[in-house]
Design a protein around this motif. Sequence first.
Motif, PDB file in Angstrom:
ATOM      1  N   UNK A 181       3.302  -0.665  -3.460  1.00 19.56           N
ATOM      2  CA  UNK A 181       1.948  -0.301  -3.874  1.00 19.56           C
ATOM      3  C   UNK A 181       1.989   0.316  -5.266  1.00 19.56           C
ATOM      4  N   UNK A 182       1.000   0.257  -6.104  1.00 19.30           N
ATOM      5  CA  UNK A 182      -0.239  -0.483  -5.848  1.00 19.30           C
ATOM      6  C   UNK A 182       0.000  -1.991  -5.976  1.00 19.30           C
ATOM      7  N   UNK A 183      -0.687  -2.706  -5.130  1.00 17.57           N
ATOM      8  CA  UNK A 183      -0.505  -4.142  -5.085  1.00 17.57           C
ATOM      9  C   UNK A 183      -1.726  -4.808  -5.716  1.00 17.57           C
ATOM     10  N   UNK A 184      -1.466  -5.625  -6.689  1.00 17.49           N
ATOM     11  CA  UNK A 184      -2.591  -6.348  -7.304  1.00 17.49           C
ATOM     12  C   UNK A 184      -3.063  -7.437  -6.347  1.00 17.49           C
ATOM     13  N   UNK A 185      -4.363  -7.705  -6.336  1.00 14.84           N
ATOM     14  CA  UNK A 185      -4.901  -8.664  -5.362  1.00 14.84           C
ATOM     15  C   UNK A 185      -4.244 -10.035  -5.465  1.00 14.84           C
ATOM     16  N   UNK A 186      -3.954 -10.448  -6.682  1.00 17.89           N
ATOM     17  CA  UNK A 186      -3.327 -11.778  -6.838  1.00 17.89           C
ATOM     18  C   UNK A 186      -1.961 -11.801  -6.163  1.00 17.89           C
ATOM     19  N   UNK A 218      -0.981  -9.862  -3.738  1.00 13.56           N
ATOM     20  CA  UNK A 218      -1.188  -9.756  -2.298  1.00 13.56           C
ATOM     21  C   UNK A 218      -1.439 -11.144  -1.702  1.00 13.56           C
ATOM     22  N   UNK A 219      -2.350 -11.857  -2.305  1.00 10.74           N
ATOM     23  CA  UNK A 219      -2.703 -13.171  -1.777  1.00 10.74           C
ATOM     24  C   UNK A 219      -1.516 -14.123  -1.879  1.00 10.74           C
ATOM     25  N   UNK A 232      -5.596   2.834  -8.255  1.00 12.23           N
ATOM     26  CA  UNK A 232      -5.006   1.764  -9.073  1.00 12.23           C
ATOM     27  C   UNK A 232      -5.267   0.393  -8.460  1.00 12.23           C
ATOM     28  N   UNK A 233      -5.174   0.341  -7.137  1.00 11.48           N
ATOM     29  CA  UNK A 233      -5.465  -0.928  -6.470  1.00 11.48           C
ATOM     30  C   UNK A 233      -6.900  -1.357  -6.754  1.00 11.48           C
ATOM     31  N   UNK A 234      -7.831  -0.387  -6.619  1.00  6.18           N
ATOM     32  CA  UNK A 234      -9.253  -0.732  -6.837  1.00  6.18           C
ATOM     33  C   UNK A 234      -9.455  -1.261  -8.249  1.00  6.18           C
ATOM     34  N   UNK A 277     -10.596 -15.318   0.891  1.00  6.38           N
ATOM     35  CA  UNK A 277      -9.704 -16.487   0.934  1.00  6.38           C
ATOM     36  C   UNK A 277      -9.734 -17.127   2.317  1.00  6.38           C
ATOM     37  N   UNK A 319      -8.739   1.464   0.933  1.00  2.00           N
ATOM     38  CA  UNK A 319      -7.794   0.397   0.640  1.00  2.00           C
ATOM     39  C   UNK A 319      -7.916  -0.733   1.662  1.00  2.00           C
ATOM     40  N   UNK A 350     -12.261  -9.630  -8.995  1.00  2.63           N
ATOM     41  CA  UNK A 350     -12.809  -9.704  -7.632  1.00  2.63           C
ATOM     42  C   UNK A 350     -14.160  -9.019  -7.514  1.00  2.63           C
ATOM     43  N   UNK A 361      -2.648   5.743  -5.922  1.00  3.65           N
ATOM     44  CA  UNK A 361      -2.238   4.358  -5.671  1.00  3.65           C
ATOM     45  C   UNK A 361      -3.452   3.527  -5.265  1.00  3.65           C
ATOM     46  N   UNK A 419      -8.750  -8.084 -11.892  1.00  4.12           N
ATOM     47  CA  UNK A 419      -8.469  -9.462 -11.470  1.00  4.12           C
ATOM     48  C   UNK A 419      -9.746 -10.256 -11.195  1.00  4.12           C
ATOM     49  N   UNK A 465     -10.979  -2.842   0.882  1.00  2.93           N
ATOM     50  CA  UNK A 465     -10.791  -3.752  -0.254  1.00  2.93           C
ATOM     51  C   UNK A 465      -9.889  -4.926   0.129  1.00  2.93           C
ATOM     52  N   UNK A 466      -8.781  -4.612   0.838  1.00  3.39           N
ATOM     53  CA  UNK A 466      -7.854  -5.668   1.245  1.00  3.39           C
ATOM     54  C   UNK A 466      -8.544  -6.667   2.167  1.00  3.39           C
ATOM     55  N   UNK A 487     -10.821  -8.901   0.151  1.00  2.67           N
ATOM     56  CA  UNK A 487     -10.065  -9.883  -0.628  1.00  2.67           C
ATOM     57  C   UNK A 487      -9.553 -11.017   0.251  1.00  2.67           C
ATOM     58  N   UNK A 540      -7.276  -2.612 -10.147  1.00  5.71           N
ATOM     59  CA  UNK A 540      -6.671  -3.928 -10.343  1.00  5.71           C
ATOM     60  C   UNK A 540      -7.539  -5.035  -9.730  1.00  5.71           C
ATOM     61  N   UNK A 541      -8.305  -4.688  -8.693  1.00  3.68           N
ATOM     62  CA  UNK A 541      -9.247  -5.683  -8.134  1.00  3.68           C
ATOM     63  C   UNK A 541     -10.318  -6.014  -9.153  1.00  3.68           C
TER      64      UNK A 541
END
Lengths: 460, 125
Positions: B105-110, B112-113, A246-248, B27, B16, A256, A243, A254, B19-20, B23, A250-251
């Motif tokens: 999860x997994x949560x895409x950054x867009x 999440x924001x 996958x998050x990484x 913002x 994680x 980032x 998971x 997107x 990264x969060x 991100x 997706x960053x």
Amino acid sequence: MLRLGVYVTMRWLIVLMIVFATLVSSRVFHIIFPTTPVYIICGIIAAYNLVFVGQARSLQAGEVGQVIKRAQTSGNIQIILDLLVLTALMHYAGGIENPFIFFYLAHTIAASILLPQRSAYALATLAVLIITLLVLLEFYGVVPHVNLQGFVLDNRYNDPSRVVGVLVALATLIYGCTYVITAVSGELRRRQKEMVRLKDQLLEKRAMELEQASGEIAKLEDERRRFSRFLGVVAHDLQSPLVATQSFISYILDGYAGKITDGQRDLLERGVRRIDGLLTLITDLLDIPRIETGQIAREMREITLNEVVKRSLEGLDNLAQQKELTLKVELPEHPIKINGASRRLQQVITNLVSNAINYTNEGRVLVRVAENEKDARVEVIDSGIGILPEDLPRLFNDFFRGSNVGSKGTGLGLSISKRIVEAHGGKIWAESPDPETKKGSRFSFTIPKKPMAEPQEKRE
Amino acid sequence: MKPKPKILVIDDDVDLVAVMKGTLESKSYDVIVAYNGKEGLEKAKKEKPDLILLDIMMPVMDGFNFAEQFGKEPSLSKIAVLALTSFSDSLGQPFPFQVAEYLRKPLKPKELIAKVEEHLKRKGL
């Protein structure tokens, strides 16, 4: 207790009978003998009988073992008392010349029923001795003999051959009766004892088995809980890094981490899809032991199948629209109540419908809910590519993938669905082509409407 | 100028969290982090964040225990909690505390924001 009650009643009757016989013999037949002592003796019998009535009542309230023991003692006292009183009565009523001397027989019979064999013989001997003693005392003039004047010839008690004859006859009779009675009642008692012993044995065995079984259940439950915790940890540790990965990705996708080229995007998207597949496989693999350790039985509630179906189809509309398919649902107007694990049944329906959508390129997918008296039934009918006849029997096997569909999915979806349905006590099957439309395929499953007694028995 | 909204991220996955954090900071949010429920509860009391991103499966104190403890603190009742989970299993469980929303999860950054902004807006921030 009950039998002692019978003796008490018998004693009342005997008192009445003696009084009546005395009255008749003295007043009607004018036989002369001292009636006063006879009445006094009757009074004595009545008095102690009253005591025994009271005792019998108080005996009823007490512990079973104790009651039996005390009833036995009371019975023995009654027997001896009766014997002594009878002898006194006989003495005043003319001794051996009174035909009522055979009352000893009645007494012995009645007592032998109550007593164990050896005590019965002891009592018989006591009876014979006491009569003989009385007769001897009167024979030698130690105790004055009461002559029943007007009933028998004088000095009958003084004729040795007659006295001995009567005594021997009486003694033989008494012993004979004792033998018959004790033989019968002894056998009965033995059987009763054996029955009680067997019953105790059985109860003891049952209790031991129960204890053992409950211990084993507790142990199994403990093991199951530990296993379930283990699965939880495995799930977490296997899925978390995927998971996170996958998050990484997706960053990056997107933007980032800076701009990426279309080639990089394509590769990363392929990576995400592969990880998706692996996550599904892990979820599926962990589902199997969860279902097989009875999770479904624990989650069962009364639920409405209509609601479950509606919820299962949320999100699948989009999937159908993407492929330009019609997703149609036919639900009965009234709610169908079943006993089931809502989340798990949703999983089955979602699995069947998404399969139908995946393997249908044009036309429609129909979800139909019906019921009869016993079962609720869900059918998923598609107009898709259908299933090869040789694949039909293996469809619900673990890791089975259709030979005409490429390698989509984990091959566990249907086998998990089968486990879920069977854990509910239902059945799942497939037909291809669909018998109504003659194309595509039809998947059906049933769930019993009545609550299941042993839902886990149906496992493979 | 308004102070920056403060966000507490509670997750045991160090990568994680990093990264969060990056991100959200991009913002221009003020981000604090905690790696288990216990630490998260202490930081929540001290820092009084506007929003919490809470992972459910964590060692030491998991999300459920955290939420239970959290619910006992009246001073924290105004904070919006977004729960993060990768397991469909946990979604069925009743949560002992008012969770504003479950995020899978997994949560895409867009996403999440977008979610963070949505919930902060509801609070008027």
